[in-house]
Design a protein around this motif. Structure first.
Motif, mmCIF file in Angstrom:
data_model
loop_
_atom_site.group_PDB
_atom_site.id
_atom_site.type_symbol
_atom_site.label_atom_id
_atom_site.label_comp_id
_atom_site.label_asym_id
_atom_site.label_seq_id
_atom_site.Cartn_x
_atom_site.Cartn_y
_atom_site.Cartn_z
ATOM 1 N N GLN A 139 0.834 -1.202 0.000
ATOM 2 C CA GLN A 139 0.000 0.000 0.000
ATOM 3 C C GLN A 139 0.869 1.253 0.000
ATOM 4 O O GLN A 139 0.584 2.232 -0.704
ATOM 5 C CB GLN A 139 -0.939 -0.007 1.213
ATOM 6 C CG GLN A 139 -2.072 -1.017 1.110
ATOM 7 C CD GLN A 139 -2.886 -1.133 2.395
ATOM 8 O OE1 GLN A 139 -2.449 -0.699 3.470
ATOM 9 N NE2 GLN A 139 -4.065 -1.732 2.299
ATOM 10 N N LYS A 140 1.940 1.222 0.787
ATOM 11 C CA LYS A 140 2.868 2.358 0.828
ATOM 12 C C LYS A 140 3.605 2.514 -0.500
ATOM 13 O O LYS A 140 3.857 3.641 -0.954
ATOM 14 C CB LYS A 140 3.869 2.178 1.969
ATOM 15 C CG LYS A 140 3.256 2.260 3.351
ATOM 16 C CD LYS A 140 4.316 1.977 4.409
ATOM 17 C CE LYS A 140 3.726 1.939 5.806
ATOM 18 N NZ LYS A 140 4.747 1.601 6.834
ATOM 19 N N GLN A 144 1.257 4.251 -2.830
ATOM 20 C CA GLN A 144 1.172 5.658 -2.455
ATOM 21 C C GLN A 144 2.418 6.425 -2.895
ATOM 22 O O GLN A 144 2.328 7.560 -3.375
ATOM 23 C CB GLN A 144 1.009 5.797 -0.935
ATOM 24 C CG GLN A 144 -0.359 5.442 -0.397
ATOM 25 C CD GLN A 144 -0.423 5.627 1.105
ATOM 26 O OE1 GLN A 144 0.035 4.780 1.870
ATOM 27 N NE2 GLN A 144 -0.964 6.747 1.534
ATOM 28 N N GLN A 168 2.398 7.014 -6.621
ATOM 29 C CA GLN A 168 1.459 8.081 -6.974
ATOM 30 C C GLN A 168 2.019 9.454 -6.599
ATOM 31 O O GLN A 168 1.854 10.426 -7.343
ATOM 32 C CB GLN A 168 0.116 7.823 -6.287
ATOM 33 C CG GLN A 168 -0.607 6.613 -6.852
ATOM 34 C CD GLN A 168 -1.830 6.209 -6.057
ATOM 35 O OE1 GLN A 168 -1.904 6.432 -4.839
ATOM 36 N NE2 GLN A 168 -2.809 5.616 -6.725
ATOM 37 N N PHE A 169 2.694 9.526 -5.461
ATOM 38 C CA PHE A 169 3.375 10.765 -5.071
ATOM 39 C C PHE A 169 4.434 11.139 -6.111
ATOM 40 O O PHE A 169 4.529 12.297 -6.534
ATOM 41 C CB PHE A 169 4.018 10.581 -3.691
ATOM 42 C CG PHE A 169 5.092 11.585 -3.370
ATOM 43 C CD1 PHE A 169 4.766 12.858 -2.956
ATOM 44 C CD2 PHE A 169 6.434 11.233 -3.465
ATOM 45 C CE1 PHE A 169 5.762 13.786 -2.649
ATOM 46 C CE2 PHE A 169 7.432 12.146 -3.161
ATOM 47 C CZ PHE A 169 7.095 13.430 -2.748
ATOM 48 N N LYS A 206 -2.165 2.415 -11.602
ATOM 49 C CA LYS A 206 -2.459 3.356 -10.530
ATOM 50 C C LYS A 206 -1.795 4.725 -10.743
ATOM 51 O O LYS A 206 -1.953 5.623 -9.908
ATOM 52 C CB LYS A 206 -1.992 2.777 -9.187
ATOM 53 C CG LYS A 206 -2.782 1.558 -8.725
ATOM 54 C CD LYS A 206 -4.194 1.944 -8.307
ATOM 55 C CE LYS A 206 -4.962 0.756 -7.754
ATOM 56 N NZ LYS A 206 -6.315 1.141 -7.280
ATOM 57 N N THR A 207 -1.021 4.872 -11.820
ATOM 58 C CA THR A 207 -0.346 6.136 -12.112
ATOM 59 C C THR A 207 -0.688 6.570 -13.533
ATOM 60 O O THR A 207 -1.286 5.811 -14.310
ATOM 61 C CB THR A 207 1.177 5.997 -11.956
ATOM 62 O OG1 THR A 207 1.637 4.893 -12.766
ATOM 63 C CG2 THR A 207 1.562 5.749 -10.503
ATOM 64 N N PHE A 232 6.633 5.885 6.074
ATOM 65 C CA PHE A 232 6.210 6.489 4.812
ATOM 66 C C PHE A 232 6.384 8.000 4.783
ATOM 67 O O PHE A 232 6.900 8.558 3.815
ATOM 68 C CB PHE A 232 4.754 6.127 4.512
ATOM 69 C CG PHE A 232 4.249 6.727 3.237
ATOM 70 C CD1 PHE A 232 4.642 6.210 2.014
ATOM 71 C CD2 PHE A 232 3.405 7.829 3.252
ATOM 72 C CE1 PHE A 232 4.196 6.767 0.823
ATOM 73 C CE2 PHE A 232 2.947 8.391 2.073
ATOM 74 C CZ PHE A 232 3.347 7.856 0.860
ATOM 75 N N GLU A 233 5.958 8.689 5.829
ATOM 76 C CA GLU A 233 6.023 10.149 5.823
ATOM 77 C C GLU A 233 7.462 10.647 5.777
ATOM 78 O O GLU A 233 7.784 11.607 5.066
ATOM 79 C CB GLU A 233 5.293 10.729 7.032
ATOM 80 C CG GLU A 233 3.782 10.603 6.956
ATOM 81 C CD GLU A 233 3.212 11.249 5.688
ATOM 82 O OE1 GLU A 233 3.745 12.288 5.247
ATOM 83 O OE2 GLU A 233 2.223 10.714 5.144
ATOM 84 N N ARG A 237 8.730 10.057 2.215
ATOM 85 C CA ARG A 237 8.178 11.045 1.285
ATOM 86 C C ARG A 237 8.812 12.420 1.501
ATOM 87 O O ARG A 237 9.094 13.129 0.536
ATOM 88 C CB ARG A 237 6.656 11.132 1.454
ATOM 89 C CG ARG A 237 6.009 12.107 0.470
ATOM 90 C CD ARG A 237 4.514 11.910 0.370
ATOM 91 N NE ARG A 237 3.834 12.117 1.641
ATOM 92 C CZ ARG A 237 2.508 12.032 1.797
ATOM 93 N NH1 ARG A 237 1.744 11.709 0.763
ATOM 94 N NH2 ARG A 237 1.957 12.232 2.973
#
Length: 334
Positions: free
Chosen positions: A23-24, A27, A30-31, A66-67, A312-313, A316
């Protein structure tokens, strides 16, 4: 100015599962797509309980769906485990589904332990030489049915771009001879002299077609935080351990225990080399200075950034801060 891309290994955090890790990864892809990074790669590791990414060929199509724009690829497929023909078929399918968005990064390492290699290849298999497999793979990707009796279908005029991953002048020369892009894994081999030697060998030996130019990429591990101390605290594995087996095999791992277990599993003599991790850690100012040192005097087209933490944060934020550096600002990543 250089492009900036991402390599993700889908790490599994404590008290989480592979579901959370993937899931990460989605994400993060996508980021990267939204923030105009150039490419997003996923790795292949076997029998490592803290890494979920064992099958990049399965993750890539999901990330493509997903992108919208970013290139998606493998960093890389461990070719020694698979028939070259099958790898060509899989990536021809992907390239036909999403033209001009698929990358095929190829690695020579086993990506796992001796037991996982035996499980993938069979205990009685000596294995085809990597150089021969690479040549076969490129043949299947480049030749049409008018030129060859055996074709990796579906044939596509726009096959996946091919990259060779490595950390030595020998692998750099192999990439140059075949006229493909070379990616030096600085987060595994952080020796600057080895990097510069590989760069020189690659450019001197490049044998691409007339409309090709040599392309040398560096994959680098980076962790950014507000201070150098905070960044170092995020680095769970400040050292790396390289196993050297008497038969020539090597493996880079994050703990001595894993290194020793691999050595013992080979049934041969071995020794373990301990060294500081090649991951660049620190404040954004410290990291920028280290990157300038790393790239000084080298005509490097692109950096692929690996952030080896499961949070994750924080991951990112590292990537977002890097994206703001002047080193990457003047390049269109479209």
């Amino acid at each position: 100015m250089m492009r900036i891309s991402i390599l993700d290994q889908s790490p599994i955090a404590e008290q989480e599962t592979a579901i959370h890790a993937f899931q990460k990864t989605v994400q993060l892809a996508q980021f990267a797509d939204e923030e105009n990074f150039h490419r997003f790669w996923v790795s292949e590791h076997h029998n490592f309980k803290e890494l979920a990414g064992s099958a990049p060929e399965a993750i890539i199509p999901y990330l493509l769906a997903k992108t919208n724009r970013i290139r998606i690829g493998s960093g890389g497929v461990m070719l020694q485990h698979y028939p070259a023909f099958k790898v060509a078929e899989v990536f021809n399918v992907l390239a036909s589904l999403e033209p001009n968005r698929v990358d095929l990064g190829i690695g020579k390492a086993p990506g796992g332990t001796n037991k996982s290699t035996e499980a993938l290849q069979g205990t009685g298999s000596d294995g085809e030489a990597f150089e021969s497999k690479l040549a076969d793979l490129l043949h299947f990707l480049r030749h049409t049915e008018e030129e060859a009796e055996l074709v990796a279908r579906p044939f596509t005029e726009q096959p996946a771009d091919v990259f060779l991953l490595g950390g030595s002048s020998k692998s750099a020369e192999l990439a140059a001879i075949h006229g493909i892009t070379y990616v030096f894994a600085s987060f595994i081999n952080s020796n600057l002299n080895d990097l510069r030697t590989a760069f020189e060998v690659y450019n001197q030996s490049f044998q691409g077609s007339q409309n090709q130019k040599p392309q040398f990429i560096v994959a680098v591990g980076i962790i950014v935080a507000d201070t150098d101390e905070e960044a170092r605290a995020l680095n769970k594995y400040p050292y790396s351990f390289k196993v050297h087996v008497d038969d020539g095999r090597t493996l880079n791992v994050t703990t001595y225990e894993r290194a020793a277990a691999f050595g013992e599993s080979t049934g041969k003599s071995y020794w373990v080399e301990k060294k500081e991790s090649g991951v660049i850690t620190g404040s954004i100012q410290t990291v920028e200075a280290r990157l300038e040192e790393l790239t000084n005097g080298l005509d490097i087209d692109e950096l692929i950034v690996h952030v080896p933490i499961p949070q994750f944060e924080e991951k990112r934020q590292t990537l977002y801060q890097l994206k703001q550096l002047s080193l990457f600002q003047q390049v269109s990543n479209v």
